[in-house]
Design a protein around this motif. Structure first.
Motif, PDB file in Angstrom:
ATOM      1  N   MET A   1      35.403 -30.773  13.050  1.00 36.59           N
ATOM      2  CA  MET A   1      35.773 -30.597  11.766  1.00 36.59           C
ATOM      3  C   MET A   1      35.897 -29.246  11.201  1.00 36.59           C
ATOM      4  SD  MET A   1      34.383 -32.685   8.390  1.00 36.59           S
ATOM      5  CE  MET A   1      33.322 -31.297   7.555  1.00 36.59           C
ATOM      6  N   THR A   2      36.808 -29.024  10.630  1.00 33.75           N
ATOM      7  CA  THR A   2      37.150 -27.360  10.045  1.00 33.75           C
ATOM      8  C   THR A   2      36.493 -27.154   8.793  1.00 33.75           C
ATOM      9  OG1 THR A   2      39.590 -27.520  10.885  1.00 33.75           O
ATOM     10  CG2 THR A   2      38.826 -25.794   9.393  1.00 33.75           C
ATOM     11  N   ASN A   3      35.796 -25.863   8.863  1.00 33.87           N
ATOM     12  CA  ASN A   3      34.932 -25.606   7.849  1.00 33.87           C
ATOM     13  C   ASN A   3      35.910 -24.635   7.058  1.00 33.87           C
ATOM     14  OD1 ASN A   3      32.376 -26.525   7.467  1.00 33.87           O
ATOM     15  ND2 ASN A   3      32.169 -25.671   9.616  1.00 33.87           N
ATOM     16  N   TYR A   4      35.870 -25.094   5.770  1.00 34.94           N
ATOM     17  CA  TYR A   4      36.896 -24.172   4.668  1.00 34.94           C
ATOM     18  C   TYR A   4      35.903 -23.651   3.524  1.00 34.94           C
ATOM     19  CZ  TYR A   4      41.138 -26.780   6.658  1.00 34.94           C
ATOM     20  OH  TYR A   4      41.828 -27.110   7.466  1.00 34.94           O
ATOM     21  N   LYS A   5      36.288 -22.575   3.096  1.00 37.07           N
ATOM     22  CA  LYS A   5      35.451 -21.854   1.913  1.00 37.07           C
ATOM     23  C   LYS A   5      36.436 -21.101   1.230  1.00 37.07           C
ATOM     24  CE  LYS A   5      32.788 -18.169   1.746  1.00 37.07           C
ATOM     25  NZ  LYS A   5      31.753 -17.323   1.907  1.00 37.07           N
ATOM     26  N   LEU A   6      36.869 -21.708  -0.144  1.00 35.56           N
ATOM     27  CA  LEU A   6      37.490 -21.072  -0.960  1.00 35.56           C
ATOM     28  C   LEU A   6      36.835 -19.958  -1.915  1.00 35.56           C
ATOM     29  CD1 LEU A   6      40.685 -21.035  -1.934  1.00 35.56           C
ATOM     30  CD2 LEU A   6      39.815 -22.389  -3.887  1.00 35.56           C
ATOM     31  N   LEU A   7      37.310 -18.872  -1.948  1.00 36.52           N
ATOM     32  CA  LEU A   7      36.640 -17.857  -2.989  1.00 36.52           C
ATOM     33  C   LEU A   7      37.485 -17.367  -3.918  1.00 36.52           C
ATOM     34  CD1 LEU A   7      34.237 -15.702  -3.090  1.00 36.52           C
ATOM     35  CD2 LEU A   7      35.759 -13.972  -1.843  1.00 36.52           C
ATOM     36  N   PHE A   8      36.819 -17.557  -5.276  1.00 41.23           N
ATOM     37  CA  PHE A   8      37.706 -17.664  -6.495  1.00 41.23           C
ATOM     38  C   PHE A   8      36.803 -17.175  -7.844  1.00 41.23           C
ATOM     39  CE2 PHE A   8      41.027 -18.117  -9.945  1.00 41.23           C
ATOM     40  CZ  PHE A   8      41.719 -17.029  -9.501  1.00 41.23           C
ATOM     41  N   PHE A   9      37.286 -16.570  -8.504  1.00 40.48           N
ATOM     42  CA  PHE A   9      36.472 -16.517  -9.926  1.00 40.48           C
ATOM     43  C   PHE A   9      36.439 -17.796 -10.571  1.00 40.48           C
ATOM     44  CE2 PHE A   9      38.812 -12.415  -9.947  1.00 40.48           C
ATOM     45  CZ  PHE A   9      37.951 -11.440 -10.482  1.00 40.48           C
ATOM     46  N   ASN A  10      35.295 -18.037 -11.264  1.00 40.59           N
ATOM     47  CA  ASN A  10      35.062 -19.363 -11.850  1.00 40.59           C
ATOM     48  C   ASN A  10      36.154 -19.766 -13.197  1.00 40.59           C
ATOM     49  OD1 ASN A  10      33.910 -21.800 -12.730  1.00 40.59           O
ATOM     50  ND2 ASN A  10      32.392 -20.793 -14.132  1.00 40.59           N
ATOM     51  N   THR A  11      37.311 -19.518 -12.519  1.00 40.22           N
ATOM     52  CA  THR A  11      38.449 -19.848 -13.402  1.00 40.22           C
ATOM     53  C   THR A  11      39.651 -20.779 -12.830  1.00 40.22           C
ATOM     54  OG1 THR A  11      39.560 -17.904 -12.923  1.00 40.22           O
ATOM     55  CG2 THR A  11      38.299 -17.688 -14.601  1.00 40.22           C
ATOM     56  N   ARG A  12      40.461 -21.111 -13.470  1.00 37.90           N
ATOM     57  CA  ARG A  12      41.573 -22.101 -12.584  1.00 37.90           C
ATOM     58  C   ARG A  12      42.691 -21.395 -12.198  1.00 37.90           C
ATOM     59  NH1 ARG A  12      40.743 -24.797 -17.602  1.00 37.90           N
ATOM     60  NH2 ARG A  12      42.889 -24.983 -18.116  1.00 37.90           N
ATOM     61  N   VAL A  13      43.640 -20.830 -13.062  1.00 40.98           N
ATOM     62  CA  VAL A  13      44.700 -20.050 -12.444  1.00 40.98           C
ATOM     63  C   VAL A  13      45.055 -19.883 -11.178  1.00 40.98           C
ATOM     64  CG1 VAL A  13      45.076 -18.598 -14.486  1.00 40.98           C
ATOM     65  CG2 VAL A  13      43.276 -17.584 -12.808  1.00 40.98           C
ATOM     66  N   ARG A  14      45.141 -18.761 -10.468  1.00 38.78           N
ATOM     67  CA  ARG A  14      45.345 -18.715  -9.135  1.00 38.78           C
ATOM     68  C   ARG A  14      44.699 -19.463  -7.846  1.00 38.78           C
ATOM     69  NH1 ARG A  14      48.082 -13.050  -9.620  1.00 38.78           N
ATOM     70  NH2 ARG A  14      50.229 -13.375  -9.627  1.00 38.78           N
ATOM     71  N   GLY A  15      43.460 -19.883  -8.300  1.00 39.46           N
ATOM     72  CA  GLY A  15      42.585 -20.432  -7.431  1.00 39.46           C
ATOM     73  C   GLY A  15      42.578 -22.112  -7.552  1.00 39.46           C
ATOM     74  N   GLU A  16      43.103 -22.618  -8.560  1.00 38.02           N
ATOM     75  CA  GLU A  16      43.253 -24.081  -8.713  1.00 38.02           C
ATOM     76  C   GLU A  16      44.073 -24.613  -7.834  1.00 38.02           C
ATOM     77  OE1 GLU A  16      40.830 -25.184 -10.442  1.00 38.02           O
ATOM     78  OE2 GLU A  16      41.185 -27.217 -10.909  1.00 38.02           O
ATOM     79  N   PRO A  17      45.287 -24.181  -7.390  1.00 36.53           N
ATOM     80  CA  PRO A  17      46.295 -25.186  -6.891  1.00 36.53           C
ATOM     81  C   PRO A  17      45.335 -25.529  -5.325  1.00 36.53           C
ATOM     82  CG  PRO A  17      47.470 -23.327  -7.750  1.00 36.53           C
ATOM     83  CD  PRO A  17      45.847 -22.857  -8.205  1.00 36.53           C
ATOM     84  N   ALA A  18      44.917 -24.606  -4.815  1.00 28.62           N
ATOM     85  CA  ALA A  18      44.032 -24.849  -3.563  1.00 28.62           C
ATOM     86  C   ALA A  18      43.183 -26.173  -3.852  1.00 28.62           C
ATOM     87  CB  ALA A  18      43.578 -23.730  -3.048  1.00 28.62           C
ATOM     88  N   ARG A  19      42.328 -26.002  -4.866  1.00 29.49           N
ATOM     89  CA  ARG A  19      41.399 -26.913  -5.225  1.00 29.49           C
ATOM     90  C   ARG A  19      41.865 -28.154  -5.309  1.00 29.49           C
ATOM     91  NH1 ARG A  19      39.115 -23.171  -9.578  1.00 29.49           N
ATOM     92  NH2 ARG A  19      37.694 -21.451  -8.425  1.00 29.49           N
ATOM     93  N   LEU A  20      43.176 -28.360  -6.076  1.00 31.45           N
ATOM     94  CA  LEU A  20      43.917 -29.400  -6.076  1.00 31.45           C
ATOM     95  C   LEU A  20      44.428 -30.184  -4.758  1.00 31.45           C
ATOM     96  CD1 LEU A  20      45.842 -28.562  -9.472  1.00 31.45           C
ATOM     97  CD2 LEU A  20      44.109 -30.400  -9.423  1.00 31.45           C
ATOM     98  N   ILE A  21      45.158 -29.058  -4.148  1.00 27.32           N
ATOM     99  CA  ILE A  21      45.156 -29.709  -2.886  1.00 27.32           C
ATOM    100  C   ILE A  21      44.113 -30.472  -1.848  1.00 27.32           C
ATOM    101  CG2 ILE A  21      46.108 -28.945  -0.487  1.00 27.32           C
ATOM    102  CD1 ILE A  21      47.816 -26.928  -2.030  1.00 27.32           C
ATOM    103  N   PHE A  22      42.999 -29.616  -1.854  1.00 28.29           N
ATOM    104  CA  PHE A  22      41.726 -30.155  -1.257  1.00 28.29           C
ATOM    105  C   PHE A  22      41.380 -31.522  -1.817  1.00 28.29           C
ATOM    106  CE2 PHE A  22      40.589 -25.826   0.212  1.00 28.29           C
ATOM    107  CZ  PHE A  22      40.427 -26.251   1.405  1.00 28.29           C
ATOM    108  N   ALA A  23      41.338 -31.731  -3.271  1.00 22.17           N
ATOM    109  CA  ALA A  23      41.318 -32.670  -4.041  1.00 22.17           C
ATOM    110  C   ALA A  23      42.131 -33.813  -3.416  1.00 22.17           C
ATOM    111  CB  ALA A  23      41.177 -32.746  -5.495  1.00 22.17           C
ATOM    112  N   GLU A  24      43.425 -33.578  -3.841  1.00 21.12           N
ATOM    113  CA  GLU A  24      44.405 -34.837  -3.277  1.00 21.12           C
ATOM    114  C   GLU A  24      44.091 -35.216  -1.874  1.00 21.12           C
ATOM    115  OE1 GLU A  24      46.685 -36.570  -5.070  1.00 21.12           O
ATOM    116  OE2 GLU A  24      47.516 -37.269  -3.190  1.00 21.12           O
ATOM    117  N   ALA A  25      43.891 -34.509  -0.913  1.00 19.81           N
ATOM    118  CA  ALA A  25      43.734 -34.741   0.444  1.00 19.81           C
ATOM    119  C   ALA A  25      42.390 -35.459   0.794  1.00 19.81           C
ATOM    120  CB  ALA A  25      43.928 -33.483   1.333  1.00 19.81           C
ATOM    121  N   GLY A  26      41.492 -35.170   0.022  1.00 20.58           N
ATOM    122  CA  GLY A  26      40.296 -35.604   0.146  1.00 20.58           C
ATOM    123  C   GLY A  26      39.326 -34.943   1.196  1.00 20.58           C
ATOM    124  N   VAL A  27      39.915 -33.755   1.236  1.00 20.04           N
ATOM    125  CA  VAL A  27      39.072 -32.850   2.515  1.00 20.04           C
ATOM    126  C   VAL A  27      37.833 -32.109   1.639  1.00 20.04           C
ATOM    127  CG1 VAL A  27      39.570 -30.927   3.885  1.00 20.04           C
ATOM    128  CG2 VAL A  27      41.217 -32.694   3.772  1.00 20.04           C
TER     129      VAL A  27
END
Ligand SMILES: N[C@@H](CCC(=O)N[C@@H](CS)C(=O)NCC(=O)O)C(=O)O
Length: 202
Positions: free
Chosen positions: A1-27
């Motif tokens: 299994m691949t290990n992913y870590k997303l580094l971003f401020f505690n805000t949405r803007v440019r970090g949130e699209p990746a978080r939404l992709i992880f959520a939609e994919a259930g990864v």
């Protein structure tokens, strides 16, 4: 299994699209958020002095939000399915990213903030949305690039979510895009994610 870590401020803007992709994919991934005060220490550890950065196992880190979402989209089946369709997805993603960044995020004077918001909407955001609305309606597709959800629909939902912090009603002028956003937010994995995500100002 691949290990992913997303580094971003505690805000949405440019970090949130990746978080939404992880959520939609259930990864699963590590959603590494940090505060503004920690940035001077973190910045030198990033490839180009900016975030988001995606860490994938022990591979070299991947910077640039557009590269991250295109990669995750392809990895999790949320790409547009052909080189040209992916290029259109990328075109849209960059276009609304460009104009979204013109909003007065850090302006504290409410009068000035209202003026700058109006200027960003009238001169930059609304013209982009008007064109997208026209093309989307004419194309007759269910999603921005074709018949299936792609990362650009998730990015667009986030863009609209951010703009609505500044003007709650801006999407009413664009009913087809408004309906798309509602469909995206109603997807079970996205709905669940939105119900539980940490509250941030933008
Ligand atoms: N084109 C880059 C821009 C990255 C960017 O400017 N990130 C901002 C946060 S949204 C940042 O790192 N700001 C801190 C700084 O510039 O010192 C991308 O899309 O990832």
């Amino acid at each position: 299994m691949t290990n992913y870590k997303l580094l971003f401020f505690n805000t949405r803007v440019r970090g949130e699209p990746a978080r939404l992709i992880f959520a939609e994919a259930g990864v699963e991934y590590e959603d590494k958020r940090f505060e503004e005060s920690e940035w001077p220490e973190i910045q030198p550890t990033t490839p180009f002095g900016k975030v988001p950065v995606l860490y994938i196992d022990d591979k070299p880190p991947l910077a640039q939000s557009g590269a991250i979402v295109a990669y995750l989209g392809r990895e999790f089946g949320l790409d547009a399915g052909s080189p040209l369709a992916d290029a259109y997805a990328h075109m849209l993603f960059k276009t609304f990213d460009d104009v979204g960044m013109l909003l007065p995020y850090l302006e504290e004077d409410p009068v000035k903030k209202a003026e700058l918001t109006e200027e960003a909407l009238e001169e930059h955001i609304n013209p982009v949305l008007a064109r997208m609305e026209k093309d989307f309606k004419a194309g007759g597709n269910d999603f921005l690039v074709g018949k299936k959800l792609t990362y650009v629909d998730l990015g667009f939902w986030n863009f609209c979510d951010i703009v609505s912090v500044f003007d709650k009603t801006f999407l009413t002028k664009f009913p087809t895009l408004d309906a798309l956003c509602k469909r995206v937010a109603a997807r079970p994995n996205i709905k669940k994610y939105l119900e539980n995500r940490p509250p941030t100002p933008f």
